[in-house]
Design an enzyme around this catalytic site. Structure first.
Site, PDB file in Angstrom:
ATOM      1  N   PRO A   2       0.473  -1.285   0.077  1.00 45.52           N
ATOM      2  CA  PRO A   2       0.265   0.447  -0.160  1.00 45.52           C
ATOM      3  C   PRO A   2       1.051   1.033  -0.060  1.00 45.52           C
ATOM      4  O   PRO A   2       1.839   1.463   0.328  1.00 45.52           O
ATOM      5  CB  PRO A   2      -1.282  -0.122   1.434  1.00 45.52           C
ATOM      6  CG  PRO A   2      -0.965  -1.079   1.768  1.00 45.52           C
ATOM      7  CD  PRO A   2       0.257  -2.363   0.964  1.00 45.52           C
ATOM      8  N   ALA A   5       1.466   4.723   3.268  1.00 47.34           N
ATOM      9  CA  ALA A   5       0.982   3.912   4.434  1.00 47.34           C
ATOM     10  C   ALA A   5       2.530   4.129   5.397  1.00 47.34           C
ATOM     11  O   ALA A   5       2.067   2.708   6.384  1.00 47.34           O
ATOM     12  CB  ALA A   5       0.396   3.530   4.082  1.00 47.34           C
ATOM     13  N   GLY A   6       3.243   3.734   5.132  1.00 46.09           N
ATOM     14  CA  GLY A   6       4.539   3.739   6.153  1.00 46.09           C
ATOM     15  C   GLY A   6       5.226   2.063   5.774  1.00 46.09           C
ATOM     16  O   GLY A   6       5.746   1.579   7.201  1.00 46.09           O
ATOM     17  N   GLY A   8       7.149   1.451   3.010  1.00 51.61           N
ATOM     18  CA  GLY A   8       8.274   1.682   2.277  1.00 51.61           C
ATOM     19  C   GLY A   8       8.330   1.394   1.173  1.00 51.61           C
ATOM     20  O   GLY A   8       9.279   0.560   0.506  1.00 51.61           O
ATOM     21  N   SER A   9       7.154   1.241   0.773  1.00 49.57           N
ATOM     22  CA  SER A   9       6.349   1.305  -0.902  1.00 49.57           C
ATOM     23  C   SER A   9       7.769   2.333  -2.531  1.00 49.57           C
ATOM     24  O   SER A   9       7.901   1.643  -3.078  1.00 49.57           O
ATOM     25  CB  SER A   9       5.304   1.800  -1.371  1.00 49.57           C
ATOM     26  OG  SER A   9       4.507   2.290  -1.371  1.00 49.57           O
ATOM     27  N   SER A  10       8.200   4.063  -1.045  1.00 48.25           N
ATOM     28  CA  SER A  10       9.528   4.211  -1.938  1.00 48.25           C
ATOM     29  C   SER A  10      10.076   3.829  -2.539  1.00 48.25           C
ATOM     30  O   SER A  10      10.810   4.443  -2.766  1.00 48.25           O
ATOM     31  CB  SER A  10       9.048   6.071  -1.405  1.00 48.25           C
ATOM     32  OG  SER A  10       9.563   6.236  -0.786  1.00 48.25           O
ATOM     33  N   ALA A  11      10.777   3.073  -1.173  1.00 51.54           N
ATOM     34  CA  ALA A  11      12.100   2.983  -1.656  1.00 51.54           C
ATOM     35  C   ALA A  11      11.894   1.743  -1.930  1.00 51.54           C
ATOM     36  O   ALA A  11      13.114   1.306  -2.697  1.00 51.54           O
ATOM     37  CB  ALA A  11      12.371   2.104   0.283  1.00 51.54           C
ATOM     38  N   ALA A  12      11.106   0.401  -2.124  1.00 52.55           N
ATOM     39  CA  ALA A  12      10.935   0.021  -3.016  1.00 52.55           C
ATOM     40  C   ALA A  12      10.925  -0.246  -3.873  1.00 52.55           C
ATOM     41  O   ALA A  12      11.993  -0.520  -5.008  1.00 52.55           O
ATOM     42  CB  ALA A  12       9.944  -1.689  -2.780  1.00 52.55           C
ATOM     43  N   ASP A  53      14.264   2.282   5.048  1.00 56.37           N
ATOM     44  CA  ASP A  53      13.613   1.194   4.069  1.00 56.37           C
ATOM     45  C   ASP A  53      14.525   0.875   2.689  1.00 56.37           C
ATOM     46  O   ASP A  53      14.466  -0.265   2.139  1.00 56.37           O
ATOM     47  CB  ASP A  53      12.883   3.058   3.574  1.00 56.37           C
ATOM     48  CG  ASP A  53      11.445   2.518   4.555  1.00 56.37           C
ATOM     49  OD1 ASP A  53      11.469   2.604   6.229  1.00 56.37           O
ATOM     50  OD2 ASP A  53      10.916   3.438   4.567  1.00 56.37           O
TER      51      ASP A  53
END
Lengths: 243, 243
Positions: A2, A5-6, A8-12, A53
Protein backbone atom coordinates in the site's frame (compact mmCIF):
# COMPACT_ATOMS: atom_id res chain seq x y z
CA UNK A 1 2.64 -2.60 -0.93
CA UNK A 2 0.00 0.00 0.00
CA UNK A 3 1.27 3.46 -0.95
CA UNK A 4 2.07 6.27 1.51
CA UNK A 5 1.19 4.09 4.47
CA UNK A 6 4.63 3.97 6.03
CA UNK A 7 5.44 0.54 4.60
CA UNK A 8 8.41 1.55 2.47
CA UNK A 9 6.71 1.59 -0.94
CA UNK A 10 8.84 4.50 -2.14
CA UNK A 11 12.04 2.70 -1.09
CA UNK A 12 10.95 -0.49 -2.86
CA UNK A 13 10.19 1.51 -6.00
CA UNK A 14 13.49 3.40 -5.85
CA UNK A 15 15.55 0.25 -5.37
CA UNK A 16 13.75 -1.64 -8.14
CA UNK A 17 14.01 1.30 -10.55
CA UNK A 18 17.69 1.98 -9.87
CA UNK A 19 18.49 -1.73 -10.28
CA UNK A 20 16.46 -2.04 -13.49
CA UNK A 21 18.07 1.06 -15.04
CA UNK A 22 21.58 -0.13 -14.15
CA UNK A 23 20.78 -3.51 -15.66
CA UNK A 24 19.26 -1.97 -18.80
CA UNK A 25 22.24 0.31 -19.41
CA UNK A 26 24.71 -2.43 -18.58
CA UNK A 27 26.21 -0.63 -15.58
CA UNK A 28 25.28 -3.33 -13.07
CA UNK A 29 26.77 -2.76 -9.63
CA UNK A 30 26.77 -4.59 -6.32
CA UNK A 31 23.78 -4.52 -3.98
CA UNK A 32 25.33 -2.06 -1.56
CA UNK A 33 25.88 0.47 -4.36
CA UNK A 34 22.30 0.02 -5.56
CA UNK A 35 21.12 0.61 -2.00
CA UNK A 36 23.08 3.83 -1.56
CA UNK A 37 22.04 5.14 -5.01
CA UNK A 38 18.37 4.40 -4.26
CA UNK A 39 18.70 6.12 -0.90
CA UNK A 40 20.26 9.16 -2.63
CA UNK A 41 17.26 9.29 -4.99
CA UNK A 42 14.85 9.22 -2.04
CA UNK A 43 16.77 11.97 -0.29
CA UNK A 44 16.67 14.18 -3.40
CA UNK A 45 12.97 13.64 -4.04
CA UNK A 46 11.63 13.69 -0.47
CA UNK A 47 14.10 16.00 1.26
CA UNK A 48 14.45 13.45 4.07
CA UNK A 49 14.46 9.65 3.93
CA UNK A 50 15.23 6.82 6.30
CA UNK A 51 18.15 4.64 5.17
CA UNK A 52 16.31 1.70 6.78
CA UNK A 53 13.66 1.35 4.07
CA UNK A 54 16.06 1.20 1.11
CA UNK A 55 18.38 -1.13 3.06
CA UNK A 56 15.56 -3.60 3.71
CA UNK A 57 14.25 -3.35 0.13
CA UNK A 58 17.76 -4.12 -1.19
CA UNK A 59 19.17 -6.67 1.22
CA UNK A 60 16.00 -8.18 2.71
CA UNK A 61 16.14 -9.81 6.12
CA UNK A 62 16.84 -7.51 9.06
CA UNK A 63 19.05 -4.45 9.08
CA UNK A 64 20.30 -2.27 11.89
CA UNK A 65 21.06 1.36 11.08
CA UNK A 66 23.26 3.24 13.52
CA UNK A 67 24.36 6.80 12.72
CA UNK A 68 23.67 6.19 9.03
CA UNK A 69 25.70 2.97 8.89
CA UNK A 70 23.74 0.00 7.58
CA UNK A 71 24.48 -3.35 9.16
CA UNK A 72 22.93 -6.62 8.03
CA UNK A 73 21.87 -8.75 10.99
CA UNK A 74 20.79 -12.39 11.12
CA UNK A 75 17.64 -12.87 13.16
CA UNK A 76 14.84 -15.46 13.11
CA UNK A 77 11.73 -14.74 11.01
CA UNK A 78 8.50 -13.62 12.68
CA UNK A 79 4.86 -13.98 11.72
CA UNK A 80 3.26 -10.53 11.93
CA UNK A 81 0.06 -8.77 10.97
CA UNK A 82 0.31 -5.43 9.23
CA UNK A 83 -2.76 -3.23 9.44
CA UNK A 84 -3.10 -0.32 7.11
CA UNK A 85 -5.68 2.49 6.95
CA UNK A 86 -6.40 4.91 4.12
CA UNK A 87 -3.55 3.98 1.82
CA UNK A 88 -3.33 5.83 -1.49
CA UNK A 89 -5.03 3.90 -4.29
CA UNK A 90 -2.79 3.15 -7.27
CA UNK A 91 -5.28 5.02 -9.45
CA UNK A 92 -4.66 8.29 -7.60
CA UNK A 93 -3.41 11.19 -9.68
CA UNK A 94 0.11 12.43 -9.07
CA UNK A 95 -1.09 15.85 -7.84
CA UNK A 96 -3.08 14.27 -4.99
CA UNK A 97 -0.30 11.80 -4.23
CA UNK A 98 2.26 14.56 -4.05
CA UNK A 99 -0.08 16.51 -1.76
CA UNK A 100 -0.10 13.53 0.61
CA UNK A 101 3.65 13.31 0.41
CA UNK A 102 3.78 16.97 1.55
CA UNK A 103 1.71 15.86 4.55
CA UNK A 104 4.48 13.45 5.56
CA UNK A 105 6.85 16.40 5.48
CA UNK A 106 4.44 18.35 7.72
CA UNK A 107 4.32 15.40 10.13
CA UNK A 108 8.12 15.26 10.34
CA UNK A 109 8.22 19.06 10.76
CA UNK A 110 5.75 18.83 13.65
CA UNK A 111 7.90 16.28 15.47
CA UNK A 112 10.99 18.44 14.84
CA UNK A 113 9.23 21.52 16.27
CA UNK A 114 8.20 19.65 19.43
CA UNK A 115 11.75 18.32 19.76
CA UNK A 116 13.16 21.86 19.52
CA UNK A 117 10.70 23.10 22.15
CA UNK A 118 11.34 20.23 24.54
CA UNK A 119 14.90 18.98 23.94
CA UNK A 120 15.35 17.33 27.36
CA UNK A 121 12.09 15.37 27.08
CA UNK A 122 12.88 14.22 23.55
CA UNK A 123 16.41 13.19 24.52
CA UNK A 124 15.06 11.05 27.36
CA UNK A 125 12.47 9.48 25.02
CA UNK A 126 15.20 8.83 22.46
CA UNK A 127 17.30 7.12 25.15
CA UNK A 128 14.33 4.94 26.04
CA UNK A 129 13.91 4.02 22.35
CA UNK A 130 17.60 3.13 22.06
CA UNK A 131 17.45 0.87 25.12
CA UNK A 132 14.30 -0.68 23.66
CA UNK A 133 16.07 -1.52 20.40
CA UNK A 134 18.90 -3.29 22.22
CA UNK A 135 16.41 -5.34 24.24
CA UNK A 136 14.31 -6.10 21.15
CA UNK A 137 17.31 -7.51 19.26
CA UNK A 138 18.10 -9.73 22.23
CA UNK A 139 14.47 -10.86 22.40
CA UNK A 140 14.49 -11.67 18.68
CA UNK A 141 17.77 -13.59 19.02
CA UNK A 142 16.36 -15.59 21.92
CA UNK A 143 13.03 -16.17 20.12
CA UNK A 144 11.33 -14.57 23.14
CA UNK A 145 8.16 -13.26 21.51
CA UNK A 146 6.52 -12.42 24.84
CA UNK A 147 9.37 -10.08 25.73
CA UNK A 148 9.38 -8.69 22.18
CA UNK A 149 5.64 -7.99 22.44
CA UNK A 150 6.03 -5.97 25.64
CA UNK A 151 8.76 -3.97 23.89
CA UNK A 152 6.54 -3.33 20.83
CA UNK A 153 3.78 -2.02 23.12
CA UNK A 154 6.24 0.20 24.93
CA UNK A 155 7.68 1.54 21.67
CA UNK A 156 4.14 2.39 20.57
CA UNK A 157 3.76 4.55 23.69
CA UNK A 158 7.02 6.35 22.97
CA UNK A 159 5.82 7.11 19.42
CA UNK A 160 2.59 8.47 20.90
CA UNK A 161 4.68 10.62 23.26
CA UNK A 162 6.35 12.32 20.27
CA UNK A 163 2.95 12.89 18.63
CA UNK A 164 2.74 10.51 15.67
CA UNK A 165 -0.16 8.26 16.71
CA UNK A 166 -3.44 9.37 15.14
CA UNK A 167 -6.81 8.11 16.29
CA UNK A 168 -7.43 5.33 13.77
CA UNK A 169 -3.96 3.80 14.11
CA UNK A 170 -4.21 4.01 17.88
CA UNK A 171 -7.52 2.22 17.67
CA UNK A 172 -6.02 -0.62 15.60
CA UNK A 173 -3.17 -1.06 18.09
CA UNK A 174 -5.51 -1.05 21.10
CA UNK A 175 -7.94 -3.48 19.47
CA UNK A 176 -5.08 -5.89 18.83
CA UNK A 177 -3.68 -5.50 22.34
CA UNK A 178 -7.06 -6.00 24.00
CA UNK A 179 -7.65 -9.16 21.94
CA UNK A 180 -4.48 -10.74 23.30
CA UNK A 181 -1.83 -9.72 20.77
CA UNK A 182 1.63 -10.16 22.26
CA UNK A 183 2.45 -6.65 21.08
CA UNK A 184 1.38 -3.91 18.67
CA UNK A 185 2.68 -0.56 17.51
CA UNK A 186 2.41 2.01 14.76
CA UNK A 187 5.15 1.67 12.18
CA UNK A 188 7.98 4.19 12.08
CA UNK A 189 6.04 6.51 9.82
CA UNK A 190 3.06 7.09 12.07
CA UNK A 191 0.72 9.87 11.11
CA UNK A 192 -1.43 12.58 12.62
CA UNK A 193 -5.14 13.33 12.78
CA UNK A 194 -4.76 16.73 11.11
CA UNK A 195 -2.98 15.02 8.22
CA UNK A 196 -5.66 12.40 7.64
CA UNK A 197 -4.43 9.70 9.99
CA UNK A 198 -3.00 7.60 7.17
CA UNK A 199 -0.51 4.93 8.20
CA UNK A 200 0.09 1.38 9.36
CA UNK A 201 0.45 -0.70 12.46
CA UNK A 202 2.52 -3.79 13.19
CA UNK A 203 1.02 -6.56 15.32
CA UNK A 204 2.74 -9.57 16.84
CA UNK A 205 -0.45 -11.61 17.09
CA UNK A 206 0.64 -14.69 19.01
CA UNK A 207 -2.14 -17.30 19.11
CA UNK A 208 -4.97 -14.91 18.33
CA UNK A 209 -4.06 -14.04 14.75
CA UNK A 210 -7.42 -14.89 13.13
CA UNK A 211 -9.44 -13.01 15.75
CA UNK A 212 -7.19 -9.95 15.66
CA UNK A 213 -7.17 -9.90 11.87
CA UNK A 214 -10.98 -9.97 11.78
CA UNK A 215 -11.18 -7.17 14.35
CA UNK A 216 -8.73 -5.04 12.38
CA UNK A 217 -10.82 -5.52 9.25
CA UNK A 218 -13.95 -4.54 11.20
CA UNK A 219 -12.10 -1.32 12.07
CA UNK A 220 -11.82 -0.69 8.33
CA UNK A 221 -8.16 -1.64 8.00
CA UNK A 222 -6.44 -3.71 5.37
CA UNK A 223 -4.97 -6.54 7.49
CA UNK A 224 -2.07 -8.42 5.91
CA UNK A 225 -0.23 -11.41 7.38
CA UNK A 226 3.49 -10.83 6.80
CA UNK A 227 6.54 -12.97 7.46
CA UNK A 228 9.69 -11.02 8.26
CA UNK A 229 13.12 -11.83 6.95
CA UNK A 230 12.08 -12.09 3.29
CA UNK A 231 14.37 -11.74 0.29
CA UNK A 232 15.58 -8.34 -0.90
CA UNK A 233 16.31 -7.27 -4.47
CA UNK A 234 16.15 -10.08 -7.01
CA UNK A 235 17.31 -9.40 -10.57
CA UNK A 236 15.66 -11.73 -13.07
CA UNK A 237 16.71 -11.94 -16.70
CA UNK A 238 14.11 -12.60 -19.35
CA UNK A 239 14.28 -12.89 -23.11
CA UNK A 240 12.80 -9.82 -24.80
CA UNK A 241 10.39 -10.37 -27.70
CA UNK A 242 12.60 -8.73 -30.35
CA UNK A 243 15.85 -10.57 -29.56
CA UNK B 1 -16.44 11.40 42.76
CA UNK B 2 -16.78 8.17 40.73
CA UNK B 3 -15.28 5.29 42.72
CA UNK B 4 -12.21 3.29 41.73
CA UNK B 5 -11.71 5.38 38.60
CA UNK B 6 -8.39 6.92 39.54
CA UNK B 7 -9.93 10.18 40.70
CA UNK B 8 -8.85 10.04 44.34
CA UNK B 9 -12.17 8.97 45.88
CA UNK B 10 -10.42 6.88 48.55
CA UNK B 11 -8.17 9.80 49.48
CA UNK B 12 -11.15 12.15 49.75
CA UNK B 13 -12.96 9.62 51.94
CA UNK B 14 -9.91 9.06 54.15
CA UNK B 15 -9.25 12.77 54.64
CA UNK B 16 -12.92 13.53 55.41
CA UNK B 17 -13.23 10.57 57.80
CA UNK B 18 -9.99 11.33 59.66
CA UNK B 19 -10.97 15.01 60.01
CA UNK B 20 -14.52 14.17 61.16
CA UNK B 21 -13.27 11.67 63.77
CA UNK B 22 -10.68 14.12 65.10
CA UNK B 23 -13.37 16.78 65.33
CA UNK B 24 -15.84 14.41 67.00
CA UNK B 25 -13.35 13.27 69.63
CA UNK B 26 -12.07 16.80 70.14
CA UNK B 27 -8.52 16.01 69.03
CA UNK B 28 -8.54 18.50 66.18
CA UNK B 29 -5.16 18.96 64.54
CA UNK B 30 -3.74 21.08 61.74
CA UNK B 31 -4.35 20.26 58.07
CA UNK B 32 -0.88 18.83 57.49
CA UNK B 33 -1.36 16.34 60.33
CA UNK B 34 -4.77 15.34 58.97
CA UNK B 35 -3.15 14.82 55.58
CA UNK B 36 -0.37 12.59 56.88
CA UNK B 37 -2.79 10.58 59.06
CA UNK B 38 -5.14 10.06 56.10
CA UNK B 39 -2.20 9.00 53.93
CA UNK B 40 -1.13 6.54 56.65
CA UNK B 41 -4.65 5.05 56.62
CA UNK B 42 -4.51 4.63 52.83
CA UNK B 43 -1.10 2.99 53.07
CA UNK B 44 -2.33 0.51 55.68
CA UNK B 45 -5.51 -0.39 53.78
CA UNK B 46 -4.18 -0.45 50.21
CA UNK B 47 -0.57 -1.50 50.72
CA UNK B 48 0.54 1.35 48.47
CA UNK B 49 -0.88 4.85 48.05
CA UNK B 50 0.14 8.04 46.34
CA UNK B 51 0.68 10.96 48.74
CA UNK B 52 -0.63 13.23 45.97
CA UNK B 53 -4.29 12.26 46.35
CA UNK B 54 -4.52 12.88 50.11
CA UNK B 55 -2.51 16.11 49.75
CA UNK B 56 -4.94 17.49 47.15
CA UNK B 57 -8.00 16.34 49.11
CA UNK B 58 -6.65 18.11 52.21
CA UNK B 59 -5.06 21.28 50.90
CA UNK B 60 -6.87 21.75 47.59
CA UNK B 61 -5.19 23.75 44.82
CA UNK B 62 -2.07 22.23 43.31
CA UNK B 63 0.56 20.18 45.08
CA UNK B 64 3.97 18.96 43.99
CA UNK B 65 5.26 15.75 45.55
CA UNK B 66 8.98 15.09 45.33
CA UNK B 67 10.48 12.08 47.11
CA UNK B 68 7.48 11.94 49.42
CA UNK B 69 7.68 15.62 50.37
CA UNK B 70 4.44 17.52 49.75
CA UNK B 71 4.78 21.08 48.54
CA UNK B 72 1.83 23.42 48.03
CA UNK B 73 2.21 25.41 44.79
CA UNK B 74 0.25 28.42 43.56
CA UNK B 75 -0.83 28.01 39.95
CA UNK B 76 -3.72 29.41 37.89
CA UNK B 77 -6.93 27.39 37.65
CA UNK B 78 -7.74 25.43 34.50
CA UNK B 79 -10.99 24.35 32.91
CA UNK B 80 -10.75 20.61 32.20
CA UNK B 81 -12.96 17.73 31.16
CA UNK B 82 -12.67 14.49 33.10
CA UNK B 83 -13.90 11.39 31.31
CA UNK B 84 -14.57 8.27 33.27
CA UNK B 85 -15.48 4.73 32.16
CA UNK B 86 -16.90 1.88 34.23
CA UNK B 87 -16.69 3.45 37.65
CA UNK B 88 -17.97 1.41 40.57
CA UNK B 89 -21.58 2.24 41.42
CA UNK B 90 -22.14 3.34 45.02
CA UNK B 91 -24.57 0.45 45.40
CA UNK B 92 -21.82 -2.11 44.77
CA UNK B 93 -21.22 -4.63 47.57
CA UNK B 94 -17.94 -4.45 49.46
CA UNK B 95 -16.82 -7.88 48.20
CA UNK B 96 -16.97 -6.76 44.56
CA UNK B 97 -15.42 -3.38 45.37
CA UNK B 98 -12.55 -5.02 47.20
CA UNK B 99 -12.08 -7.36 44.21
CA UNK B 100 -11.65 -4.30 41.99
CA UNK B 101 -9.24 -2.80 44.47
CA UNK B 102 -7.15 -6.00 44.14
CA UNK B 103 -7.12 -5.32 40.40
CA UNK B 104 -5.40 -1.98 41.02
CA UNK B 105 -2.76 -3.89 42.95
CA UNK B 106 -2.36 -6.26 39.98
CA UNK B 107 -1.96 -3.25 37.66
CA UNK B 108 0.76 -1.76 39.86
CA UNK B 109 2.43 -5.19 40.10
CA UNK B 110 2.45 -5.47 36.29
CA UNK B 111 4.19 -2.13 35.90
CA UNK B 112 6.69 -3.11 38.60
CA UNK B 113 7.45 -6.40 36.81
CA UNK B 114 8.07 -4.62 33.49
CA UNK B 115 10.26 -2.10 35.29
CA UNK B 116 12.34 -4.90 36.81
CA UNK B 117 12.71 -6.59 33.42
CA UNK B 118 13.65 -3.37 31.61
CA UNK B 119 15.31 -1.05 34.14
CA UNK B 120 17.18 1.10 31.58
CA UNK B 121 14.04 1.71 29.49
CA UNK B 122 11.98 2.60 32.54
CA UNK B 123 14.66 4.92 33.88
CA UNK B 124 14.74 6.81 30.58
CA UNK B 125 10.93 7.04 30.54
CA UNK B 126 10.99 8.27 34.13
CA UNK B 127 13.54 10.94 33.16
CA UNK B 128 11.25 12.03 30.32
CA UNK B 129 8.32 12.25 32.77
CA UNK B 130 10.40 14.34 35.21
CA UNK B 131 11.39 16.79 32.46
CA UNK B 132 7.76 16.92 31.40
CA UNK B 133 6.63 17.89 34.90
CA UNK B 134 9.12 20.76 35.06
CA UNK B 135 7.93 22.05 31.67
CA UNK B 136 4.26 21.60 32.62
CA UNK B 137 4.66 23.71 35.77
CA UNK B 138 6.29 26.45 33.69
CA UNK B 139 3.48 26.24 31.14
CA UNK B 140 0.86 26.52 33.91
CA UNK B 141 2.67 29.49 35.45
CA UNK B 142 2.80 31.21 32.08
CA UNK B 143 -0.83 30.34 31.29
CA UNK B 144 0.46 28.67 28.11
CA UNK B 145 -2.30 26.12 27.55
CA UNK B 146 -1.06 25.19 24.08
CA UNK B 147 2.31 24.14 25.48
CA UNK B 148 0.58 22.41 28.40
CA UNK B 149 -1.60 20.47 25.95
CA UNK B 150 1.39 19.14 24.00
CA UNK B 151 2.89 18.03 27.32
CA UNK B 152 -0.33 16.26 28.36
CA UNK B 153 -0.37 14.37 25.06
CA UNK B 154 3.27 13.43 25.49
CA UNK B 155 2.71 12.27 29.07
CA UNK B 156 -0.15 10.07 27.81
CA UNK B 157 2.29 8.35 25.46
CA UNK B 158 4.75 7.74 28.28
CA UNK B 159 1.97 6.16 30.36
CA UNK B 160 1.13 3.94 27.39
CA UNK B 161 4.82 3.00 27.17
CA UNK B 162 4.71 1.61 30.73
CA UNK B 163 1.53 -0.32 29.94
CA UNK B 164 -1.31 1.43 31.77
CA UNK B 165 -3.47 2.63 28.86
CA UNK B 166 -6.36 0.23 28.14
CA UNK B 167 -8.42 0.35 25.00
CA UNK B 168 -11.41 2.39 26.20
CA UNK B 169 -9.34 5.07 27.90
CA UNK B 170 -7.07 5.27 24.86
CA UNK B 171 -10.13 5.74 22.71
CA UNK B 172 -11.39 8.64 24.87
CA UNK B 173 -8.00 10.36 24.69
CA UNK B 174 -7.74 9.92 20.92
CA UNK B 175 -11.30 11.11 20.31
CA UNK B 176 -10.57 14.27 22.29
CA UNK B 177 -7.26 14.85 20.52
CA UNK B 178 -8.75 14.33 17.08
CA UNK B 179 -11.57 16.80 17.87
CA UNK B 180 -9.08 19.54 18.60
CA UNK B 181 -8.45 19.20 22.34
CA UNK B 182 -5.26 21.04 23.30
CA UNK B 183 -4.19 17.91 25.17
CA UNK B 184 -5.48 14.69 26.72
CA UNK B 185 -4.12 11.89 28.87
CA UNK B 186 -5.13 9.06 31.15
CA UNK B 187 -4.98 10.01 34.81
CA UNK B 188 -2.20 8.67 37.02
CA UNK B 189 -4.14 5.53 37.82
CA UNK B 190 -4.60 4.26 34.29
CA UNK B 191 -5.81 0.72 33.90
CA UNK B 192 -5.41 -2.37 31.79
CA UNK B 193 -7.59 -4.35 29.43
CA UNK B 194 -7.17 -7.58 31.42
CA UNK B 195 -8.36 -5.75 34.52
CA UNK B 196 -11.51 -4.35 32.96
CA UNK B 197 -10.15 -1.10 31.56
CA UNK B 198 -11.67 0.99 34.35
CA UNK B 199 -10.25 4.48 34.76
CA UNK B 200 -10.35 8.12 33.77
CA UNK B 201 -8.88 10.59 31.34
CA UNK B 202 -8.09 14.27 31.67
CA UNK B 203 -8.78 16.56 28.73
CA UNK B 204 -7.68 20.17 28.24
CA UNK B 205 -10.47 20.97 25.77
CA UNK B 206 -9.60 24.46 24.57
CA UNK B 207 -12.38 25.90 22.42
CA UNK B 208 -13.99 22.58 21.56
CA UNK B 209 -15.31 21.63 24.98
CA UNK B 210 -18.96 21.02 24.02
CA UNK B 211 -18.05 18.91 20.98
CA UNK B 212 -15.46 16.86 22.87
CA UNK B 213 -17.80 16.33 25.79
CA UNK B 214 -20.53 15.05 23.48
CA UNK B 215 -18.07 12.71 21.74
CA UNK B 216 -16.84 11.34 25.07
CA UNK B 217 -20.43 10.64 26.11
CA UNK B 218 -21.04 8.88 22.78
CA UNK B 219 -18.06 6.67 23.69
CA UNK B 220 -19.98 5.69 26.81
CA UNK B 221 -18.00 7.82 29.25
CA UNK B 222 -19.19 10.02 32.08
CA UNK B 223 -17.83 13.42 30.99
CA UNK B 224 -17.48 15.98 33.77
CA UNK B 225 -16.34 19.61 33.40
CA UNK B 226 -13.93 20.31 36.25
CA UNK B 227 -12.15 23.45 37.37
CA UNK B 228 -8.76 22.86 38.99
CA UNK B 229 -7.49 24.64 42.06
CA UNK B 230 -10.60 24.06 44.15
CA UNK B 231 -10.78 24.17 47.95
CA UNK B 232 -9.47 21.30 50.07
CA UNK B 233 -10.81 20.11 53.42
CA UNK B 234 -13.50 22.35 54.92
CA UNK B 235 -14.68 21.68 58.48
CA UNK B 236 -18.21 22.93 59.06
CA UNK B 237 -19.79 23.04 62.49
CA UNK B 238 -23.49 22.39 62.85
CA UNK B 239 -25.83 22.28 65.82
CA UNK B 240 -26.85 18.69 66.61
CA UNK B 241 -30.55 17.99 67.29
CA UNK B 242 -30.16 16.99 70.94
CA UNK B 243 -28.07 19.96 72.12
Amino acid sequence: IPLSAGLGSSAATSVATVAALKEYFGVGSDLERIRSDAHAVELRVQGAASPIDTAIATHGGYVLVEQGTVQHVQLPALQLLVGCVDSIPLSMGTAKASDLSLKTKALVAGVRARKEHFPAIFEAISNAADELTVEAIQALEAGDTIKLGVLLNSNHGLLDAIGVVPRRLSSLVKVAQSLGALGAKVTGAGGSDELGGIGSVLVLPGRNEAKIRAAMELEGALAMPVRTGGAGLKIEQFASADR
